[in-house]
Design a protein around this motif. Sequence first.
Motif, PDB file in Angstrom:
ATOM      1  N   VAL A  55       0.844  -1.193   0.000  1.00 21.22           N
ATOM      2  CA  VAL A  55       0.000   0.000   0.000  1.00 21.22           C
ATOM      3  C   VAL A  55       0.880   1.244   0.000  1.00 21.22           C
ATOM      4  N   ARG A  56       0.679   2.104  -0.969  1.00 22.88           N
ATOM      5  CA  ARG A  56       1.454   3.343  -1.084  1.00 22.88           C
ATOM      6  C   ARG A  56       0.689   4.538  -0.529  1.00 22.88           C
ATOM      7  N   SER A  57      -0.628   4.496  -0.609  1.00 18.67           N
ATOM      8  CA  SER A  57      -1.458   5.574  -0.068  1.00 18.67           C
ATOM      9  C   SER A  57      -2.561   4.958   0.777  1.00 18.67           C
ATOM     10  N   TRP A  58      -2.427   5.054   2.090  1.00 19.79           N
ATOM     11  CA  TRP A  58      -3.457   4.533   2.978  1.00 19.79           C
ATOM     12  C   TRP A  58      -4.715   5.366   2.874  1.00 19.79           C
ATOM     13  N   ARG A  59      -4.569   6.618   2.582  1.00 22.15           N
ATOM     14  CA  ARG A  59      -5.731   7.486   2.402  1.00 22.15           C
ATOM     15  C   ARG A  59      -6.599   6.949   1.260  1.00 22.15           C
ATOM     16  N   ARG A  60      -5.975   6.641   0.148  1.00 20.60           N
ATOM     17  CA  ARG A  60      -6.691   6.093  -1.006  1.00 20.60           C
ATOM     18  C   ARG A  60      -7.218   4.692  -0.705  1.00 20.60           C
ATOM     19  N   PHE A  61      -6.388   3.868  -0.063  1.00 22.01           N
ATOM     20  CA  PHE A  61      -6.773   2.497   0.268  1.00 22.01           C
ATOM     21  C   PHE A  61      -8.031   2.483   1.152  1.00 22.01           C
TER      22      PHE A  61
END
Length: 92
Positions: free
Chosen positions: A77-83
């Motif tokens: 996961v590179r962006s937890w916000r997006r995830f």
Amino acid sequence: MPLMEMDSWPMLAKCRGLQDDLFPDGADQKRARTICFGCEVRAECLAEALDNRIEWGVWGGMTERERRRLLRQHSEVRSWRRFLADAVNQSS
């Protein structure tokens, strides 16, 4: 409900003004998590901590140890916000 803008969510946090209570030592962290339950910006808070690798305190209802485990389990996961936003959208 989509995740809020990065700079506006802290104003709605249930813990606003209680920051000292969210940085306890050891086992008291689990007790501190209860402040997060029912908070409408819990996902935004958690994403902030995960995306920025914040090591201290309770964020989004998770202790330091729980966040480290989550980061290890999902190293892709590179962006937890997006995830987290995608997860919320899929569940609704």
